[in-house]
Design a protein around this motif. Sequence first.
Motif: not given
Length: 172
Positions: A24-28
């Motif tokens: 999953k892509p990071s929130e940043e």
Amino acid sequence: MSGIPGYLKKGYITPDELFGIIPKPSEERLRRKPVAVPECPQEIPCAPCREICPVNAIDMPTPNDLPRVNYEECIGCSLCVQICPGLAFFMVQYVGDRARITMPHELLPVPRRGDEVILLNRVGEAVGRGKVTLVIPREKSLGDTAVVTVEVPIELAWEVRAIKVPGDGEND
Ligand code: SF4
Ligand code: SF4
């Protein structure tokens, strides 16, 4: 004997199942700019997404492998969303308490920018309303499929994967 994953049997994939296959892509990263996420869990000979990516951000050693996006390399151009024949590529961006989801849209009518539309989850159930922020019409899309960006509540970022233009009687 049954080694077929549940998501292939039922015909859709949940976010938990998806992120068991790809990172999953990071929130940043999600807050920095749109990032492409492939929801393509079936090993089929297909690779136009990899071929079209202008920065070679899609890793797929052979056409039978599953695509994986290098999220740091992706520039959010949406070409993979436009060209995927399986309608399996999406882009996601977090903006404040909203998320912008970019998705292929084959249903008619195609909405216009600014329209309020019905948000549908992976099963096709209505889960809320969102606002269209961008439309690439079919004629301008590489894959002959319109591409729509819709702004949704951030908690629905990994649920909403289609939209419907409200018909008569569906406008509040
Ligand atoms: S959005 Fe553009 S840069 Fe990102 S993976 Fe898709 S084609 Fe490549
Ligand atoms: S083009 Fe679409 S269906 Fe084909 S491998 Fe890429 S994501 Fe999967």
